[in-house]
Design an enzyme around this catalytic site. Structure first.
Site, PDB file in Angstrom:
ATOM      1  N   ASP A  26       0.948  -1.184   0.257  1.00  0.00           N
ATOM      2  CA  ASP A  26       0.014   0.097  -0.014  1.00  0.00           C
ATOM      3  C   ASP A  26       0.887   1.286   0.099  1.00  0.00           C
ATOM      4  O   ASP A  26       0.504   2.428   0.534  1.00  0.00           O
ATOM      5  CB  ASP A  26      -1.051   0.014   1.421  1.00  0.00           C
ATOM      6  CG  ASP A  26      -1.630  -1.400   1.060  1.00  0.00           C
ATOM      7  OD1 ASP A  26      -2.153  -1.881   0.106  1.00  0.00           O
ATOM      8  OD2 ASP A  26      -2.031  -1.863   2.241  1.00  0.00           O
ATOM      9  N   LYS A  83       1.816   1.993  -5.161  1.00  0.00           N
ATOM     10  CA  LYS A  83       2.522   1.395  -6.469  1.00  0.00           C
ATOM     11  C   LYS A  83       1.588   1.728  -7.519  1.00  0.00           C
ATOM     12  O   LYS A  83       2.066   1.997  -8.866  1.00  0.00           O
ATOM     13  CB  LYS A  83       2.622  -0.305  -6.135  1.00  0.00           C
ATOM     14  CG  LYS A  83       3.682  -0.621  -5.221  1.00  0.00           C
ATOM     15  CD  LYS A  83       3.606  -2.222  -4.917  1.00  0.00           C
ATOM     16  CE  LYS A  83       2.424  -2.834  -4.385  1.00  0.00           C
ATOM     17  NZ  LYS A  83       2.202  -2.283  -3.144  1.00  0.00           N
ATOM     18  N   GLY A 110      -4.310  -4.381  -3.787  1.00  0.00           N
ATOM     19  CA  GLY A 110      -5.598  -3.473  -3.831  1.00  0.00           C
ATOM     20  C   GLY A 110      -4.830  -1.954  -4.379  1.00  0.00           C
ATOM     21  O   GLY A 110      -4.175  -1.635  -3.497  1.00  0.00           O
ATOM     22  N   HIS A 111      -4.980  -1.688  -5.362  1.00  0.00           N
ATOM     23  CA  HIS A 111      -4.250  -0.428  -5.861  1.00  0.00           C
ATOM     24  C   HIS A 111      -5.386   0.728  -6.051  1.00  0.00           C
ATOM     25  O   HIS A 111      -6.456   0.443  -7.132  1.00  0.00           O
ATOM     26  CB  HIS A 111      -3.502  -0.821  -7.118  1.00  0.00           C
ATOM     27  CG  HIS A 111      -2.791  -1.811  -7.104  1.00  0.00           C
ATOM     28  ND1 HIS A 111      -1.454  -1.991  -6.042  1.00  0.00           N
ATOM     29  CD2 HIS A 111      -2.539  -2.717  -7.652  1.00  0.00           C
ATOM     30  CE1 HIS A 111      -0.980  -3.117  -6.304  1.00  0.00           C
ATOM     31  NE2 HIS A 111      -1.368  -3.726  -7.363  1.00  0.00           N
ATOM     32  N   GLN A 153       1.816  -6.504  -3.261  1.00  0.00           N
ATOM     33  CA  GLN A 153       2.468  -6.589  -2.060  1.00  0.00           C
ATOM     34  C   GLN A 153       3.672  -5.701  -1.932  1.00  0.00           C
ATOM     35  O   GLN A 153       3.855  -4.870  -2.682  1.00  0.00           O
ATOM     36  CB  GLN A 153       2.483  -8.180  -1.574  1.00  0.00           C
ATOM     37  CG  GLN A 153       1.255  -8.850  -1.413  1.00  0.00           C
ATOM     38  CD  GLN A 153       0.549  -9.333  -2.744  1.00  0.00           C
ATOM     39  OE1 GLN A 153       1.150  -9.743  -3.524  1.00  0.00           O
ATOM     40  NE2 GLN A 153      -0.755  -8.823  -2.993  1.00  0.00           N
TER      41      GLN A 153
END
Ligand code: GDP
Ligand code: IMO
Ligand code: MG
Length: 430
Positions: free
Chosen positions: A13, A16, A40-41, A223
């Site tokens: 988080d 990225k 989750g982006h 990640q």
């Protein structure tokens, strides 16, 4: 014409997705090489927010070909949900390429992820519950189901039956759950087979050809360094290789073809799930930073654990990934602080450690040694060149650079696509 690997430097988080999006129009391919829909982006474009889990962030850039590599674990239901949601918002997803060797997340592995966590009780890892760990375990145990298996139905059935022989014993006898029927699993997999077929390719070959043609290829990690199964804070990690080397195995591209490695370093630290976290804040300063940074998980909605920046971790990330460029994100989140502590070393039972301790026990005992830098107490979100940043802010960036031993090439000053300061090209052109 570089091949660039982009990784997270901390526990995920870091931003990225936004960094990938920033490179966007300069990229021909964006490749996801590890993880699955545990990622989750969040990417903000013209005030519109996009949350991506399984698809590479490059999908948001017209003309950029998104690739799901062999190292990814794919939940087909999630994949098509995400594709449909983007298409409904006018994003073209038709160029997506998916590796024939990527493993599929089976329904029994989603169940097993959740029940094993429940059984671990206080020793749980805090996984995202998406079936990631059990699917990678099956891959290593050689009972995994791959994308290519969808196109030979009798082989698929044999493989599912073989996997269920083991899985149902576990579900029934260990976890006291109902057995999963082979037809149920076949139906879930085959539901998407025809839709997926035109996207399936030998992605290693596709990427080799692209690199031969001088295309710009970005390998985007899910990640982050400390969640890497080999080099992270094991066992509080994910089940894949999230460091730069993971791009080689997870995309089928040899190390000799990688030109640059960009690591994303958030200006403070967050962690979701369990595990050691030396600079974690349990006070109102942490709460304030969580609120300012809106640090709640994109995937599970969990409040993220918060701490000050830890440059021991930054240094480790630089070394283990071979970082050529750092991107510092969310520097704007520190705008209002009078003083900004930065961890530069650990005290482990009275001994100073400048590098990551070798053992889990020592890392659990690590107490941060801070240097306290003065804040800049002004809004930097409008700055677009390095010189516009207040002196204390530049001093902070240069201090971090000195600690981690690699240049800070980009600075994030807001969530939007254009809210960045580029000091150097991540493509290595200056
Ligand atoms: P990822 O998993 O590494 O892609 O990161 P996430 O998307 O889970 O979390 C990063 C969050 O920070 C997202 O909500 C981004 O919109 C936001 N973000 C990224 N860069 C910046 C920045 O420089 N400033 C601010 N304020 N927010 C940012
Ligand atoms: P992005 O790509 C932050 C964490 C989980 C848990 C551990 C194992 O958005 O940075 P898993 O479901 O992977 O078996 O969970 O890893 N985790 C993440 N934390 N960001 C992520 O992805 C994460 N993906 C997994 O919270 O502690
Ligand atoms: Mg995330």
């Amino acid at each position: 014409m570089p091949a660039i690997v982009l990784v997270g430097a901390q526990w995920g988080d870091e931003g990225k997705g936004k960094a990938t999006d920033l490179l966007g129009s300069r990229l021909d391919y964006v490749v996801k090489f590890n993880g699955g829909n545990n990622a989750g982006h969040t990417v903000v474009i013209d005030g519109e927010k996009y949350a991506l889990h399984l698809l590479p962030s490059g999908i948001l850039t017209p003309g950029c070909i998104p690739v799901i590599g062999n190292g990814v674990v794919v939940d087909l239901g999630v994949l098509f949900e995400e594709i449909d949601a983007l298409e409904a918002r006018g994003i073209d997803t038709s160029t997506l390429v998916v590796s024939a060797n990527a493993h599929l997340i089976a329904p029994y592995n989603r169940v097993l992820d959740k029940v094993t966590e429940r059984f671990l009780g206080s020793r749980k890892l805090g996984t995202t519950g998406r079936g990631i760990g059990p699917t990678y375990a099956d891959k290593m145990s050689r009972i995994g189901i791959r994308v290519q298996d969808l196109y030979d139905e009798s082989i698929l059935r044999q493989k599912v039956e073989a996997a269920l022989d083991v899985k149902n014993q576990m579900l029934l006898k260990v976890y006291n759950r109902r057995a999963v029927e082979v037809d149920e699993v076949m139906a879930e997999f085959l539901r998407y087979a025809d839709r997926l077929r035109p996207m399936v390719a030998d992605t290693s070959l596709v990427l080799a050809k692209a690199l031969d043609e001088g295309k710009n290829v970005l390998f985007e990690a899910g990640q982050a360094t400390l969640l890497d199964v080999d080099h992270g804070t094991y066992p509080f990690v994910t089940s894949s290789n999230a460091i730069s080397a993971g791009a080689c195995t997870g995309a089928g591209v040899p190390p000799t073809r990688i030109d640059r490695v960009t690591a994303i370093l958030k200006a403070f630290t967050t962690r979701v799930g369990e595990g050691p976290f030396p600079t974690e804040l349990h006070d109102e300063v942490g709460d304030r930073l969580r609120e300012i940074g809106r640090e709640f998980g994109t995937t599970t909605g969990r409040p993220r654990r918060i701490g000050w920046l830890d440059t021991v971790i930054g240094r480790y990330a630089a070394r283990i990934n071979g970082v050529t460029d750092f991107v510092i994100t969310k520097l704007d989140n520190l705008d209002t602080f009078d003083e900004i502590p930065v961890c530069v070393a650990y005290d482990v039972d009275g001994v100073r450690h400048d590098e990551m301790p070798m053992t889990q026990t020592d890392f659990h005992h690590a107490k941060p040694i801070y240097e306290v830098l003065p804040g800049w107490k002004s809004d930097i979100s409008g700055c677009r060149s390095y010189d516009e940043l207040p002196a204390n802010c530049r001093a902070y960036v240069e201090f971090v650079e000195g600690q981690v031993g690699a240049r800070v090439s980009v600075i994030g000053v807001g969530p939007g696509r254009d809210e960045v300061i580029e000091r150097h090209s991540l493509l290595g052109h200056d």
